[in-house]
Design a protein around this motif. Structure first.
Motif, PDB file in Angstrom:
ATOM      1  N   LEU A  26      42.115  40.799  42.963  1.00  0.00           N
ATOM      2  CA  LEU A  26      41.170  41.178  41.918  1.00  0.00           C
ATOM      3  C   LEU A  26      40.989  40.020  40.936  1.00  0.00           C
ATOM      4  N   ILE A  27      41.970  39.094  40.890  1.00  0.00           N
ATOM      5  CA  ILE A  27      41.836  37.861  40.115  1.00  0.00           C
ATOM      6  C   ILE A  27      41.054  36.820  40.910  1.00  0.00           C
ATOM      7  N   SER A  76      39.269  33.644  28.707  1.00  0.00           N
ATOM      8  CA  SER A  76      40.043  34.464  29.634  1.00  0.00           C
ATOM      9  C   SER A  76      41.477  34.632  29.151  1.00  0.00           C
ATOM     10  N   SER A 124      44.889  31.343  40.574  1.00  0.00           N
ATOM     11  CA  SER A 124      44.820  32.811  40.542  1.00  0.00           C
ATOM     12  C   SER A 124      46.185  33.433  40.790  1.00  0.00           C
ATOM     13  N   SER A 137      47.594  35.643  37.935  1.00  0.00           N
ATOM     14  CA  SER A 137      47.772  37.060  38.258  1.00  0.00           C
ATOM     15  C   SER A 137      49.193  37.506  37.929  1.00  0.00           C
ATOM     16  N   THR A 152      34.069  45.656  38.335  1.00  0.00           N
ATOM     17  CA  THR A 152      35.399  45.977  37.836  1.00  0.00           C
ATOM     18  C   THR A 152      35.414  47.308  37.103  1.00  0.00           C
ATOM     19  N   SER A 161      42.835  38.278  28.267  1.00  0.00           N
ATOM     20  CA  SER A 161      43.939  38.812  29.059  1.00  0.00           C
ATOM     21  C   SER A 161      45.155  39.119  28.183  1.00  0.00           C
ATOM     22  N   LEU A 202      38.341  39.335  34.151  1.00  0.00           N
ATOM     23  CA  LEU A 202      38.306  39.015  35.572  1.00  0.00           C
ATOM     24  C   LEU A 202      37.047  38.232  35.942  1.00  0.00           C
TER      25      LEU A 202
END
Length: 359
Positions: free
Chosen positions: A67-68, A173, A101, A105, A241, A177, A198
């Motif tokens: 998903l990342i 990001s 990633s 992640s 998402t 996050s 994402l």
């Protein structure tokens, strides 16, 4: 992606066993989800002391990693198609983004579990995650998260940008996050926050092949600008998402309401499917506009647009939102098929465009 019953998830969700067998099946289904306490597949070959850390990083099943990675792949393939980048550049960028990633992640999931540990202990599906069950201490998790964040930061050094510029591009990001675990406490739309975090992978993936999707003019005298087709792809990724994570959130609806955790699932409740259809319609529009502005061919519209919208539409139609098992099963199917379709369509379009360009 592990599933309770690959043939009929809704049969499992409705509970066709009796008494204890139902409870055992339900418990086993929860343990197979990422972050759950299980030792199947490749995990069986690892020392027991490693398992809580693998679970903390959401490495099995690998949905947490992809998903990342998927948005990074979307961005680099879209940018490579626009720029007609050579295959060696694309392969190098793909490897770079996969490595970044992987570490990002790990760091993001560990951080999320650190902040959410108290709430996770109140939710049936998450109470057996490593921190709530005491398998990993908060201090050990913090050290692990820091090492993974450093690992992710190293990859910024290999982007075709000056170091300060690379950091500034990654900063939205990083901030998003870091904030995301608290979004579930502060806002009814944490799925939008997650979608933004994402989808930012599209920006970083574009940069990896030497394409700046936007310019703020902060570091040079250039006029601020945004690449329109990339913005549409970015928006489509956010909507994607929001769709799959809202279905994912329905697994914990009852517990979330008791614990005061906010989400689109909590906000809309029985009206969620109406919202999901609207989000899907907007996603379809964004993907079509992206293809039009990028001058994509028929392969993009059939595979990327048609494949992703069909898989997500089937997921919305068939999922039983009141069943945790059904939500998990359809989340997995819709996530992989939609992400794979978009990536596959962009890859096919890139290969066709490069083949034509080289003639």
């Amino acid at each position: 992606m592990a599933s309770p019953d690959a043939k009929s998830p809704n049969n499992v969700a409705s509970g066709n066993g009796i008494g204890g067998s139902d409870d055992a099946a339900h418990s086993n289904a929860l343990s197979q989800q990422y972050g759950g306490n299980h030792k199947t597949g490749w995990l069986a070959y690892l020392p027991d002391s490693w398992l809580p850390y693998v679970q903390l990083a959401r490495l099995s099943p690998p949905a947490g990693l992809f998903l990342i990675y998927f948005p990074h792949a979307f961005g680099l393939l879209h940018a490579a198609t626009l720029k007609r980048s050579s295959p060696d550049v694309v392969l190098g960028a793909a490897g770079l983004m996969f490595g970044a990633s992987f570490f990002f992640s790990n760091a993001a999931h560990i951080w999320n579990d650190l902040i959410d540990a108290r709430l996770d202990a109140l939710v049936e599906r998450t109470c057996n995650r490593p921190i709530p069950r005491g398998a990993v201490t908060p201090f050990a998790a913090t050290v692990f998260a820091v090492t993974q964040a450093i690992g992710a930061a190293v990859f910024l050094l290999y982007l075709p940008l000056e170091r300060l510029e690379a950091l500034l591009y990654a900063l939205p990001s990083i901030i998003g996050s870091t904030y995301y675990p608290w979004a579930k406490r502060h806002t009814d739309v944490p799925q939008l926050v997650l979608g933004f975090c994402l989808a930012w992978g599209i920006v970083m993936g574009s940069i990896a092949v030497g394409v700046r999707p936007f310019n703020t003019g902060l570091l040079d005298s250039a006029k601020p600008s945004v690449e329109s087709s990339t913005l549409c792809l970015f928006t489509a990724s956010i909507l994607w998402t929001m769709i799959y994570d809202t279905i994912y959130a329905h697994q914990d609806l009852k517990d979330d309401r008791k614990a005061g955790i906010k989400s689109l699932a909590v906000l809309y409740g029985d009206r969620t499917k109406s919202l999901l259809w609207q989000l899907l319609a907007l996603m379809l529009a964004m993907l079509i506009v992206c293809g039009t502005l990028s001058e994509m061919g028929i392969v993009y519209y059939v595979v990327a647009v048609g494949g992703s919208v069909t898989s997500l539409g089937l997921m919305i139609l068939m999922v039983e939102l009141k069943s945790s098992e059904s939500c998990w099963w359809w989340f997995g199917k819709g996530f992989w098929y939609a992400g794979g379709s978009i990536a596959g369509g962009l890859l096919a379009e890139y290969l066709l465009k490069v083949a034509i360009h080289e003639r």
